[in-house]
Design a protein around this motif. Structure first.
Motif, PDB file in Angstrom:
ATOM      1  N   ALA A  21     -42.902  84.138 -86.090  1.00 23.15           N
ATOM      2  CA  ALA A  21     -43.110  82.231 -85.894  1.00 23.15           C
ATOM      3  C   ALA A  21     -43.574  81.379 -86.757  1.00 23.15           C
ATOM      4  O   ALA A  21     -43.602  80.382 -86.883  1.00 23.15           O
ATOM      5  CB  ALA A  21     -43.585  82.548 -84.635  1.00 23.15           C
ATOM      6  N   GLU A  22     -44.360  81.396 -86.667  1.00 27.34           N
ATOM      7  CA  GLU A  22     -45.713  82.018 -88.334  1.00 27.34           C
ATOM      8  C   GLU A  22     -45.071  81.003 -89.511  1.00 27.34           C
ATOM      9  O   GLU A  22     -44.764  79.903 -90.102  1.00 27.34           O
ATOM     10  CB  GLU A  22     -47.128  81.953 -88.398  1.00 27.34           C
ATOM     11  CG  GLU A  22     -47.889  82.077 -87.474  1.00 27.34           C
ATOM     12  CD  GLU A  22     -48.674  82.998 -87.342  1.00 27.34           C
ATOM     13  OE1 GLU A  22     -50.031  83.216 -86.844  1.00 27.34           O
ATOM     14  OE2 GLU A  22     -48.816  83.925 -87.916  1.00 27.34           O
ATOM     15  N   PHE A  23     -44.076  82.731 -89.906  1.00 30.66           N
ATOM     16  CA  PHE A  23     -43.542  81.934 -91.183  1.00 30.66           C
ATOM     17  C   PHE A  23     -42.570  81.062 -90.685  1.00 30.66           C
ATOM     18  O   PHE A  23     -42.134  80.516 -91.491  1.00 30.66           O
ATOM     19  CB  PHE A  23     -42.863  82.852 -91.549  1.00 30.66           C
ATOM     20  CG  PHE A  23     -41.980  82.885 -92.771  1.00 30.66           C
ATOM     21  CD1 PHE A  23     -42.721  82.427 -93.873  1.00 30.66           C
ATOM     22  CD2 PHE A  23     -40.957  83.883 -92.917  1.00 30.66           C
ATOM     23  CE1 PHE A  23     -41.606  82.417 -94.939  1.00 30.66           C
ATOM     24  CE2 PHE A  23     -40.427  83.595 -93.965  1.00 30.66           C
ATOM     25  CZ  PHE A  23     -40.839  83.331 -95.607  1.00 30.66           C
ATOM     26  N   ASN A  28     -40.097  75.098 -91.812  1.00 31.30           N
ATOM     27  CA  ASN A  28     -39.814  74.137 -91.615  1.00 31.30           C
ATOM     28  C   ASN A  28     -40.597  72.356 -92.053  1.00 31.30           C
ATOM     29  O   ASN A  28     -40.426  71.784 -92.449  1.00 31.30           O
ATOM     30  CB  ASN A  28     -40.375  73.716 -89.858  1.00 31.30           C
ATOM     31  CG  ASN A  28     -39.033  74.858 -89.589  1.00 31.30           C
ATOM     32  OD1 ASN A  28     -38.012  74.614 -90.106  1.00 31.30           O
ATOM     33  ND2 ASN A  28     -38.550  74.848 -88.429  1.00 31.30           N
ATOM     34  N   GLN A  29     -42.202  72.835 -92.395  1.00 25.71           N
ATOM     35  CA  GLN A  29     -43.690  72.508 -93.372  1.00 25.71           C
ATOM     36  C   GLN A  29     -43.145  71.879 -94.292  1.00 25.71           C
ATOM     37  O   GLN A  29     -43.700  70.428 -94.551  1.00 25.71           O
ATOM     38  CB  GLN A  29     -44.965  72.746 -92.747  1.00 25.71           C
ATOM     39  CG  GLN A  29     -45.584  73.084 -91.415  1.00 25.71           C
ATOM     40  CD  GLN A  29     -46.362  73.392 -91.552  1.00 25.71           C
ATOM     41  OE1 GLN A  29     -47.233  73.924 -92.206  1.00 25.71           O
ATOM     42  NE2 GLN A  29     -47.486  73.425 -90.581  1.00 25.71           N
ATOM     43  N   LEU A  30     -42.192  72.545 -94.934  1.00 28.16           N
ATOM     44  CA  LEU A  30     -41.746  72.208 -96.179  1.00 28.16           C
ATOM     45  C   LEU A  30     -40.568  71.932 -96.472  1.00 28.16           C
ATOM     46  O   LEU A  30     -40.510  71.496 -97.518  1.00 28.16           O
ATOM     47  CB  LEU A  30     -41.968  73.680 -97.036  1.00 28.16           C
ATOM     48  CG  LEU A  30     -43.197  74.677 -97.373  1.00 28.16           C
ATOM     49  CD1 LEU A  30     -42.073  76.148 -97.678  1.00 28.16           C
ATOM     50  CD2 LEU A  30     -44.188  74.042 -98.245  1.00 28.16           C
ATOM     51  N   ASP A  31     -40.260  72.261 -95.511  1.00 28.62           N
ATOM     52  CA  ASP A  31     -38.805  71.390 -95.353  1.00 28.62           C
ATOM     53  C   ASP A  31     -37.959  71.748 -96.838  1.00 28.62           C
ATOM     54  O   ASP A  31     -36.754  71.253 -98.033  1.00 28.62           O
ATOM     55  CB  ASP A  31     -38.603  69.742 -96.101  1.00 28.62           C
ATOM     56  CG  ASP A  31     -37.050  69.259 -95.891  1.00 28.62           C
ATOM     57  OD1 ASP A  31     -36.270  69.165 -94.520  1.00 28.62           O
ATOM     58  OD2 ASP A  31     -37.120  67.979 -95.770  1.00 28.62           O
ATOM     59  N   LEU A  32     -37.628  73.268 -96.408  1.00 27.69           N
ATOM     60  CA  LEU A  32     -37.622  73.495 -97.776  1.00 27.69           C
ATOM     61  C   LEU A  32     -36.245  73.783 -97.629  1.00 27.69           C
ATOM     62  O   LEU A  32     -35.212  73.140 -98.752  1.00 27.69           O
ATOM     63  CB  LEU A  32     -37.327  75.194 -97.093  1.00 27.69           C
ATOM     64  CG  LEU A  32     -37.656  76.612 -97.878  1.00 27.69           C
ATOM     65  CD1 LEU A  32     -37.851  76.596 -99.280  1.00 27.69           C
ATOM     66  CD2 LEU A  32     -37.121  78.113 -97.255  1.00 27.69           C
ATOM     67  N   TYR A  33     -35.126  73.582 -96.827  1.00 26.06           N
ATOM     68  CA  TYR A  33     -33.451  74.082 -96.993  1.00 26.06           C
ATOM     69  C   TYR A  33     -33.116  72.202 -97.834  1.00 26.06           C
ATOM     70  O   TYR A  33     -32.192  72.630 -98.301  1.00 26.06           O
ATOM     71  CB  TYR A  33     -32.735  74.315 -96.257  1.00 26.06           C
ATOM     72  CG  TYR A  33     -33.668  75.598 -95.182  1.00 26.06           C
ATOM     73  CD1 TYR A  33     -33.208  76.782 -96.249  1.00 26.06           C
ATOM     74  CD2 TYR A  33     -34.474  75.563 -94.909  1.00 26.06           C
ATOM     75  CE1 TYR A  33     -33.682  78.190 -96.127  1.00 26.06           C
ATOM     76  CE2 TYR A  33     -33.961  76.877 -93.855  1.00 26.06           C
ATOM     77  CZ  TYR A  33     -34.008  78.425 -94.762  1.00 26.06           C
ATOM     78  OH  TYR A  33     -34.890  79.331 -94.378  1.00 26.06           O
ATOM     79  N   ASN A  34     -33.962  71.471 -97.970  1.00 28.29           N
ATOM     80  CA  ASN A  34     -33.390  69.528 -98.263  1.00 28.29           C
ATOM     81  C   ASN A  34     -34.107  69.987 -99.139  1.00 28.29           C
ATOM     82  O   ASN A  34     -33.402  69.344 -99.972  1.00 28.29           O
ATOM     83  CB  ASN A  34     -33.520  68.882 -97.035  1.00 28.29           C
ATOM     84  CG  ASN A  34     -33.434  69.146 -96.301  1.00 28.29           C
ATOM     85  OD1 ASN A  34     -31.737  68.629 -95.915  1.00 28.29           O
ATOM     86  ND2 ASN A  34     -33.436  69.004 -94.373  1.00 28.29           N
ATOM     87  N   ARG A  35     -35.104  70.492 -99.518  1.00 34.62           N
ATOM     88  CA  ARG A  35     -36.728  69.859-101.607  1.00 34.62           C
ATOM     89  C   ARG A  35     -35.591  70.953-102.536  1.00 34.62           C
ATOM     90  O   ARG A  35     -36.037  70.405-102.871  1.00 34.62           O
ATOM     91  CB  ARG A  35     -37.472  70.183-100.448  1.00 34.62           C
ATOM     92  CG  ARG A  35     -38.368  69.364 -99.347  1.00 34.62           C
ATOM     93  CD  ARG A  35     -39.688  69.135 -99.302  1.00 34.62           C
ATOM     94  NE  ARG A  35     -40.687  68.902-100.422  1.00 34.62           N
ATOM     95  CZ  ARG A  35     -41.498  69.937-101.170  1.00 34.62           C
ATOM     96  NH1 ARG A  35     -42.454  70.326-100.162  1.00 34.62           N
ATOM     97  NH2 ARG A  35     -42.706  69.821-101.721  1.00 34.62           N
ATOM     98  N   TYR A  36     -35.400  72.305-102.094  1.00 30.97           N
ATOM     99  CA  TYR A  36     -34.807  73.032-102.717  1.00 30.97           C
ATOM    100  C   TYR A  36     -33.560  73.382-101.965  1.00 30.97           C
ATOM    101  O   TYR A  36     -32.805  74.775-102.046  1.00 30.97           O
ATOM    102  CB  TYR A  36     -35.775  74.416-102.486  1.00 30.97           C
ATOM    103  CG  TYR A  36     -37.622  73.574-103.212  1.00 30.97           C
ATOM    104  CD1 TYR A  36     -37.627  73.942-104.179  1.00 30.97           C
ATOM    105  CD2 TYR A  36     -38.258  73.950-101.743  1.00 30.97           C
ATOM    106  CE1 TYR A  36     -38.875  73.897-104.520  1.00 30.97           C
ATOM    107  CE2 TYR A  36     -39.692  73.132-102.363  1.00 30.97           C
ATOM    108  CZ  TYR A  36     -39.676  73.614-103.264  1.00 30.97           C
ATOM    109  OH  TYR A  36     -41.301  73.234-103.593  1.00 30.97           O
ATOM    110  N   LYS A  37     -32.701  72.532-103.269  1.00 34.84           N
ATOM    111  CA  LYS A  37     -31.167  72.573-103.036  1.00 34.84           C
ATOM    112  C   LYS A  37     -31.322  74.205-103.504  1.00 34.84           C
ATOM    113  O   LYS A  37     -31.194  74.259-104.463  1.00 34.84           O
ATOM    114  CB  LYS A  37     -29.836  71.393-103.759  1.00 34.84           C
ATOM    115  CG  LYS A  37     -30.150  69.925-103.064  1.00 34.84           C
ATOM    116  CD  LYS A  37     -30.555  70.145-101.574  1.00 34.84           C
ATOM    117  CE  LYS A  37     -30.577  67.931-101.184  1.00 34.84           C
ATOM    118  NZ  LYS A  37     -30.518  68.586 -99.758  1.00 34.84           N
ATOM    119  N   GLY A  38     -29.619  74.445-102.534  1.00 37.24           N
ATOM    120  CA  GLY A  38     -28.908  75.714-102.826  1.00 37.24           C
ATOM    121  C   GLY A  38     -29.646  77.229-102.654  1.00 37.24           C
ATOM    122  O   GLY A  38     -29.937  78.048-102.245  1.00 37.24           O
ATOM    123  N   ILE A  39     -31.500  76.628-101.773  1.00 44.63           N
ATOM    124  CA  ILE A  39     -31.619  78.250-101.267  1.00 44.63           C
ATOM    125  C   ILE A  39     -31.775  78.196 -99.635  1.00 44.63           C
ATOM    126  O   ILE A  39     -31.694  77.139 -98.586  1.00 44.63           O
ATOM    127  CB  ILE A  39     -33.491  78.282-101.054  1.00 44.63           C
ATOM    128  CG1 ILE A  39     -34.100  78.423-102.561  1.00 44.63           C
ATOM    129  CG2 ILE A  39     -34.181  79.159-100.307  1.00 44.63           C
ATOM    130  CD1 ILE A  39     -35.191  78.484-102.439  1.00 44.63           C
TER     131      ILE A  39
END
Length: 241
Positions: A21-23, A28-39
Protein backbone atom coordinates in the motif's frame (compact mmCIF):
# COMPACT_ATOMS: atom_id res chain seq x y z
CA UNK A 1 14.46 7.11 -16.40
CA UNK A 2 17.73 6.34 -14.62
CA UNK A 3 16.83 8.95 -11.99
CA UNK A 4 13.48 7.26 -11.43
CA UNK A 5 15.15 3.87 -10.99
CA UNK A 6 17.69 5.44 -8.61
CA UNK A 7 14.91 6.93 -6.47
CA UNK A 8 13.27 3.52 -6.18
CA UNK A 9 16.64 1.99 -5.20
CA UNK A 10 16.96 4.63 -2.46
CA UNK A 11 13.43 3.85 -1.24
CA UNK A 12 14.05 0.12 -0.91
CA UNK A 13 17.51 0.61 0.60
CA UNK A 14 15.93 2.06 3.75
CA UNK A 15 15.66 -0.25 6.78
CA UNK A 16 12.27 -1.82 7.36
CA UNK A 17 9.58 -3.25 5.12
CA UNK A 18 7.80 -1.02 2.61
CA UNK A 19 4.40 -2.64 2.26
CA UNK A 20 2.47 -2.71 -1.00
CA UNK A 21 0.00 0.00 0.00
CA UNK A 22 2.84 2.38 0.85
CA UNK A 23 4.66 1.57 -2.38
CA UNK A 24 1.51 2.07 -4.45
CA UNK A 25 0.97 5.46 -2.77
CA UNK A 26 4.60 6.41 -3.57
CA UNK A 27 4.09 5.50 -7.24
CA UNK A 28 0.87 7.53 -7.37
CA UNK A 29 2.55 10.59 -5.83
CA UNK A 30 5.17 10.43 -8.58
CA UNK A 31 2.47 10.16 -11.26
CA UNK A 32 4.86 7.54 -12.60
CA UNK A 33 2.98 6.26 -15.63
CA UNK A 34 2.20 9.71 -17.03
CA UNK A 35 5.55 11.35 -16.33
CA UNK A 36 7.70 8.44 -17.55
CA UNK A 37 6.21 7.29 -20.81
CA UNK A 38 6.69 3.61 -21.48
CA UNK A 39 7.08 2.40 -17.90
CA UNK A 40 4.25 -0.01 -17.17
CA UNK A 41 5.63 -1.83 -14.15
CA UNK A 42 8.00 -1.04 -11.27
CA UNK A 43 8.90 -3.00 -8.19
CA UNK A 44 11.35 -4.86 -5.98
CA UNK A 45 12.88 -8.27 -6.59
CA UNK A 46 14.13 -9.63 -3.25
CA UNK A 47 17.24 -11.79 -2.87
CA UNK A 48 16.27 -14.57 -0.45
CA UNK A 49 18.71 -17.33 0.60
CA UNK A 50 16.99 -20.68 1.12
CA UNK A 51 17.53 -20.50 4.89
CA UNK A 52 15.54 -17.25 5.03
CA UNK A 53 12.67 -18.35 2.77
CA UNK A 54 10.17 -19.57 5.43
CA UNK A 55 10.49 -16.31 7.39
CA UNK A 56 10.26 -14.22 4.21
CA UNK A 57 7.08 -15.96 3.01
CA UNK A 58 5.39 -15.90 6.42
CA UNK A 59 6.25 -12.21 6.78
CA UNK A 60 4.47 -11.29 3.56
CA UNK A 61 1.48 -13.49 4.44
CA UNK A 62 1.16 -11.78 7.81
CA UNK A 63 1.53 -8.35 6.21
CA UNK A 64 -1.67 -8.44 4.22
CA UNK A 65 -0.92 -10.99 1.48
CA UNK A 66 -2.11 -14.36 2.84
CA UNK A 67 -1.80 -15.98 -0.58
CA UNK A 68 1.87 -15.12 -1.09
CA UNK A 69 3.75 -18.15 -2.45
CA UNK A 70 6.86 -18.93 -4.48
CA UNK A 71 6.50 -19.70 -8.17
CA UNK A 72 7.71 -22.04 -9.54
CA UNK A 73 7.85 -24.19 -6.44
CA UNK A 74 10.88 -26.24 -5.48
CA UNK A 75 14.01 -26.17 -3.35
CA UNK A 76 16.85 -23.93 -4.56
CA UNK A 77 19.94 -22.40 -2.89
CA UNK A 78 18.51 -18.89 -3.25
CA UNK A 79 15.51 -17.10 -4.71
CA UNK A 80 14.98 -13.82 -6.59
CA UNK A 81 11.37 -13.13 -5.65
CA UNK A 82 9.15 -10.38 -7.02
CA UNK A 83 7.86 -9.09 -3.70
CA UNK A 84 6.69 -5.55 -4.51
CA UNK A 85 5.24 -4.71 -7.88
CA UNK A 86 3.05 -1.87 -9.12
CA UNK A 87 1.80 -2.08 -12.68
CA UNK A 88 -0.49 -0.49 -15.21
CA UNK A 89 -2.46 -2.55 -17.74
CA UNK A 90 0.00 -5.44 -17.58
CA UNK A 91 -0.97 -8.90 -18.78
CA UNK A 92 1.71 -11.40 -17.83
CA UNK A 93 1.89 -15.15 -18.58
CA UNK A 94 3.23 -15.74 -15.06
CA UNK A 95 1.93 -14.54 -11.68
CA UNK A 96 4.47 -11.82 -10.91
CA UNK A 97 4.16 -11.59 -7.13
CA UNK A 98 6.27 -14.40 -5.72
CA UNK A 99 7.78 -15.28 -9.08
CA UNK A 100 11.42 -16.41 -8.83
CA UNK A 101 13.46 -14.65 -11.51
CA UNK A 102 16.43 -16.87 -10.64
CA UNK A 103 14.66 -19.73 -12.43
CA UNK A 104 14.87 -17.82 -15.71
CA UNK A 105 18.21 -18.71 -17.31
CA UNK A 106 18.11 -15.58 -19.47
CA UNK A 107 17.52 -13.19 -16.59
CA UNK A 108 19.87 -14.79 -14.05
CA UNK A 109 23.18 -13.54 -15.59
CA UNK A 110 21.69 -10.05 -15.98
CA UNK A 111 20.81 -9.95 -12.29
CA UNK A 112 24.29 -11.19 -11.38
CA UNK A 113 25.97 -8.60 -13.62
CA UNK A 114 23.95 -5.83 -11.98
CA UNK A 115 24.86 -7.09 -8.51
CA UNK A 116 28.60 -7.39 -9.21
CA UNK A 117 28.93 -4.10 -11.10
CA UNK A 118 26.59 -1.96 -9.03
CA UNK A 119 25.13 -0.61 -12.28
CA UNK A 120 21.71 -0.95 -13.91
CA UNK A 121 21.40 -3.62 -16.58
CA UNK A 122 18.77 -4.27 -19.21
CA UNK A 123 17.43 -7.19 -21.16
CA UNK A 124 15.07 -7.03 -24.12
CA UNK A 125 11.90 -9.01 -24.75
CA UNK A 126 11.53 -10.08 -21.15
CA UNK A 127 9.95 -13.47 -20.61
CA UNK A 128 7.75 -11.89 -17.95
CA UNK A 129 5.48 -10.46 -20.60
CA UNK A 130 4.68 -11.88 -24.01
CA UNK A 131 2.57 -11.14 -27.04
CA UNK A 132 2.45 -8.54 -29.81
CA UNK A 133 1.44 -5.80 -27.37
CA UNK A 134 4.81 -6.09 -25.64
CA UNK A 135 7.20 -6.34 -28.60
CA UNK A 136 10.19 -4.12 -27.91
CA UNK A 137 9.81 -4.22 -24.14
CA UNK A 138 12.74 -4.00 -21.74
CA UNK A 139 13.32 -5.27 -18.26
CA UNK A 140 15.62 -2.81 -16.47
CA UNK A 141 17.17 -3.95 -13.19
CA UNK A 142 19.29 -2.02 -10.67
CA UNK A 143 20.85 -3.52 -7.54
CA UNK A 144 19.80 -2.68 -3.98
CA UNK A 145 22.27 -3.14 -1.11
CA UNK A 146 22.08 -3.02 2.68
CA UNK A 147 25.22 -0.86 2.90
CA UNK A 148 27.68 0.94 0.64
CA UNK A 149 29.82 -1.86 -0.85
CA UNK A 150 32.81 -1.02 -3.07
CA UNK A 151 33.89 -4.42 -4.42
CA UNK A 152 32.05 -7.16 -6.29
CA UNK A 153 32.42 -9.52 -3.31
CA UNK A 154 30.99 -6.90 -0.93
CA UNK A 155 28.13 -6.17 -3.33
CA UNK A 156 27.16 -9.82 -3.48
CA UNK A 157 27.30 -10.18 0.32
CA UNK A 158 25.25 -7.01 0.92
CA UNK A 159 22.60 -7.37 -1.77
CA UNK A 160 19.00 -6.96 -0.78
CA UNK A 161 17.69 -7.45 -4.28
CA UNK A 162 16.98 -5.38 -7.37
CA UNK A 163 14.61 -2.69 -8.49
CA UNK A 164 12.96 -3.87 -11.70
CA UNK A 165 11.14 -1.76 -14.26
CA UNK A 166 9.23 -2.98 -17.30
CA UNK A 167 9.46 -0.47 -20.13
CA UNK A 168 7.85 -0.21 -23.55
CA UNK A 169 10.80 0.71 -25.77
CA UNK A 170 8.75 2.35 -28.51
CA UNK A 171 6.96 4.70 -26.10
CA UNK A 172 10.27 5.56 -24.46
CA UNK A 173 11.90 6.43 -27.79
CA UNK A 174 8.90 8.51 -28.85
CA UNK A 175 8.98 10.44 -25.57
CA UNK A 176 12.75 10.99 -25.85
CA UNK A 177 12.48 12.36 -29.38
CA UNK A 178 9.72 14.83 -28.55
CA UNK A 179 8.91 17.21 -31.42
CA UNK A 180 12.03 16.03 -33.29
CA UNK A 181 10.28 12.70 -33.79
CA UNK A 182 8.50 14.17 -36.80
CA UNK A 183 11.85 14.38 -38.60
CA UNK A 184 14.00 11.60 -37.12
CA UNK A 185 13.98 7.85 -37.33
CA UNK A 186 15.51 5.95 -34.40
CA UNK A 187 16.34 2.28 -34.19
CA UNK A 188 17.65 0.39 -31.19
CA UNK A 189 19.59 -2.83 -31.70
CA UNK A 190 20.64 -5.47 -29.20
CA UNK A 191 24.37 -5.96 -29.69
CA UNK A 192 27.03 -4.03 -31.56
CA UNK A 193 25.83 -4.77 -35.10
CA UNK A 194 23.12 -3.04 -37.13
CA UNK A 195 21.10 -6.04 -38.25
CA UNK A 196 17.39 -6.65 -38.80
CA UNK A 197 17.67 -9.73 -36.58
CA UNK A 198 19.01 -7.58 -33.72
CA UNK A 199 16.40 -4.84 -34.05
CA UNK A 200 14.59 -4.34 -30.75
CA UNK A 201 12.39 -1.39 -31.53
CA UNK A 202 12.14 1.50 -33.98
CA UNK A 203 10.34 4.82 -34.04
CA UNK A 204 8.51 5.22 -36.29
CA UNK A 205 7.93 1.52 -36.81
CA UNK A 206 8.60 0.01 -40.21
CA UNK A 207 11.74 1.99 -41.12
CA UNK A 208 13.45 0.61 -44.20
CA UNK A 209 16.84 -0.95 -43.33
CA UNK A 210 19.22 1.54 -44.94
CA UNK A 211 22.47 2.82 -43.43
CA UNK A 212 22.64 5.91 -45.67
CA UNK A 213 22.80 9.12 -43.69
CA UNK A 214 22.80 7.24 -40.40
CA UNK A 215 24.54 8.00 -37.14
CA UNK A 216 25.42 4.89 -35.14
CA UNK A 217 26.42 5.05 -31.51
CA UNK A 218 27.31 2.14 -29.24
CA UNK A 219 26.34 2.80 -25.66
CA UNK A 220 25.80 1.27 -22.25
CA UNK A 221 26.62 -2.15 -20.87
CA UNK A 222 29.98 -2.55 -22.59
CA UNK A 223 28.72 -1.60 -26.06
CA UNK A 224 25.99 -4.24 -26.23
CA UNK A 225 23.40 -1.74 -27.45
CA UNK A 226 23.42 0.20 -30.70
CA UNK A 227 21.34 3.30 -31.39
CA UNK A 228 20.90 4.47 -34.98
CA UNK A 229 19.50 7.93 -35.71
CA UNK A 230 18.78 9.22 -39.20
CA UNK A 231 16.69 11.92 -40.86
CA UNK A 232 13.36 10.98 -42.32
CA UNK A 233 12.39 12.16 -45.82
CA UNK A 234 11.61 15.87 -45.72
CA UNK A 235 13.67 16.58 -42.61
CA UNK A 236 14.61 20.30 -42.45
CA UNK A 237 18.33 19.82 -41.81
CA UNK A 238 21.18 17.43 -41.00
CA UNK A 239 21.15 15.27 -37.89
CA UNK A 240 23.36 16.54 -35.07
CA UNK A 241 25.14 13.52 -33.54
Amino acid sequence: YNDQIASAVALFSQPGLIDRAEFHAWVNQLDLYNRYKGIYGLGLVSWVPATDLPTFVSGWRADGDPGFSVSPSGARPAYCLVSEFDQKNLKSPVPLTGYDLCTNTTLLPVLDDATASGQPQAIVESALVQGSAYLGNFLLVAPVYSGAPTTAAERRSQRIGWVAALVDGRQMLTAALGPAGAHLGVELFSGSAVSPKQLVVSSPSGLKPSAQGSVTEHFSDGGKWTLRIRPLPGAPGPVNP
